[in-house]
Design an enzyme around this catalytic site. Structure first.
Site, PDB file in Angstrom:
ATOM      1  N   TYR A 120      -1.510  -8.272 -14.041  1.00 21.90           N
ATOM      2  CA  TYR A 120      -2.219  -7.903 -15.540  1.00 21.90           C
ATOM      3  C   TYR A 120      -1.497  -8.512 -16.814  1.00 21.90           C
ATOM      4  O   TYR A 120      -1.791  -8.233 -17.829  1.00 21.90           O
ATOM      5  CB  TYR A 120      -2.312  -6.319 -15.815  1.00 21.90           C
ATOM      6  N   LYS A 166       5.153  -4.165  -2.025  1.00 19.44           N
ATOM      7  CA  LYS A 166       4.529  -4.901  -0.975  1.00 19.44           C
ATOM      8  C   LYS A 166       5.617  -6.067  -0.821  1.00 19.44           C
ATOM      9  O   LYS A 166       5.399  -7.375  -0.713  1.00 19.44           O
ATOM     10  CB  LYS A 166       3.270  -5.594  -1.512  1.00 19.44           C
ATOM     11  N   ASP A 198      -0.074  -0.579   1.061  1.00 22.44           N
ATOM     12  CA  ASP A 198      -1.088  -0.567   1.800  1.00 22.44           C
ATOM     13  C   ASP A 198      -0.867   0.652   2.753  1.00 22.44           C
ATOM     14  O   ASP A 198      -1.847   1.365   3.124  1.00 22.44           O
ATOM     15  CB  ASP A 198      -1.543  -1.862   2.377  1.00 22.44           C
ATOM     16  N   ASP A 222      -2.654   1.161 -10.154  1.00 21.56           N
ATOM     17  CA  ASP A 222      -4.226   1.435 -10.733  1.00 21.56           C
ATOM     18  C   ASP A 222      -4.977   1.677  -9.718  1.00 21.56           C
ATOM     19  O   ASP A 222      -5.686   2.531  -9.702  1.00 21.56           O
ATOM     20  CB  ASP A 222      -4.454  -0.107 -11.390  1.00 21.56           C
ATOM     21  N   ASP A 226      -6.620   5.865  -8.573  1.00 23.95           N
ATOM     22  CA  ASP A 226      -7.972   5.821  -8.085  1.00 23.95           C
ATOM     23  C   ASP A 226      -8.371   6.442  -6.751  1.00 23.95           C
ATOM     24  O   ASP A 226      -9.197   7.288  -6.777  1.00 23.95           O
ATOM     25  CB  ASP A 226      -8.766   4.508  -8.492  1.00 23.95           C
TER      26      ASP A 226
END
Length: 325
Positions: A120, A166, A198, A222, A226
């Site tokens: 971002y 990751k 993941d 983020d 969600d």
């Protein structure tokens, strides 16, 4: 001294849920003064920019900001607003409440998300002939800062820490993130677990109860938060805080919900819980507890908005919360 709260409703249902949250803050009456400012698609149409400089100045001058949502201009609004308050940590609690039909009613966790860099950072390039690039930025200083915040946040609550990453693929960038977290943990004698982001997504869906505080790089926080919203009943229940060294910006996780905007039936829970986080940030801990208790009572007993199976309006839910206060 009276604290000044900047109020930026934005677009869509932000225009409905933020005023409801302000009414709750006024009912608690901590002596705040409120100043309203504009941002989002509507103001872009009127003034040619989705984030007027006057709004940035208002937010920077305030002690805290309550923000709603932005539409197509979201990236041009929320990222600069977070920067305006010096935010480096995005705190997103995800909790299942009594009376709400949750996929995983045992869920009660908090994401502490790095808020300044990662993918971002906004460094994208078009190299031509159908080739584009995105540069991911991860620094030791920002990684240490979010680790320090995350360990402090967990220690205050007696919670365990899990670090999402990751590094098996993004060896340099997430390697830096993990090394920085590990250095902070060593300095503090703090314990923590790690999970590949993941794999963590799967484990959250299957058994969220095993997690307390999850410290994440920007994009992972983020996406995973969600996902957690789906476990507890939807985005209409999730508040968030964008915390800086002194200032802060507080916003519901949901967007503008254009399909119901203007109908007066948007769920104000996330905005009101964001206001509770604002109260806590400014040192009004007992008032924050009172707001959360009132919200929980209304979620359990009603009235509820249509997204939770009821027929109440935004104002009626706010009225019920205020009545319990």
């Amino acid at each position: 001294m009276t604290a000044e709260i900047a109020v930026v409703p934005g677009d869509g249902i932000g225009q409905e849920v933020v005023p409801a949250a302000v009414r709750v803050l006024e009912a608690v009456d901590p002596g705040f003064s409120f100043v309203e400012a504009d941002a989002g698609d509507a103001i872009a149409e009127a003034q040619g920019t989705p984030l007027p400089e006057s709004t940035v100045e208002t937010v920077q001058a305030a002690d805290a900001t309550l923000f709603g949502a932005a539409g197509e201009s979201a990236a041009d609004v929320i990222l600069p607003l977070r920067e305006a308050v010096g935010s480096f940590a995005n705190v997103r609690p995800a909790r299942a409440y009594p009376g709400v039909d949750a996929l995983r009613p045992e869920t009660d966790l908090v994401f502490v998300r790095e808020n300044t860099e990662g993918v971002y950072s906004g460094i994208e390039s078009d190299l031509g002939e159908g080739v584009t690039t995105l540069t991911r930025v991860v620094t030791e200083s920002a990684s240490r800062r979010i680790a320090e915040f995350g360990f402090d946040y967990a220690a205050e609550r007696g919670a365990d820490v899990t670090v999402a990453h990751k590094a098996n693929v993004m060896r340099v960038t997430d390697g830096t993130f993990l090394d920085s977290v590990d250095a902070v943990a060593d300095e503090r004698g703090a314990d923590y677990d790690t999970e590949l982001m993941d794999a963590l997504a799967t484990k959250l869906a299957l058994d969220p109860e095993q997690y307390d505080v999850i410290v994440c790089p920007n994009l992972a926080g983020d996406v995973l938060s969600d996902l957690a919203a789906g476990l507890v009943g939807g985005l209409g229940l999730l508040p968030s805080a964008n915390v800086g060294a002194e200032n802060g910006l507080f916003e519901p996780v949901h967007g503008t919900a254009p399909d119901i905007a203007g109908e007066g039936v948007a769920n104000p829970t996330a905005a009101i819980l964001s206001a509770a986080m604002l109260l806590e940030h400014l040192g009004h801990d007992e008032s924050a507890k009172g707001v959360r208790a009132a919200v929980e009572g209304v979620l359990e007993d009603g009235p509820r908005t249509p997204d939770l199976g009821g027929s109440a309006t935004t104002s009626e839910v706010a009225d019920a919360v205020i009545s319990r206060l």
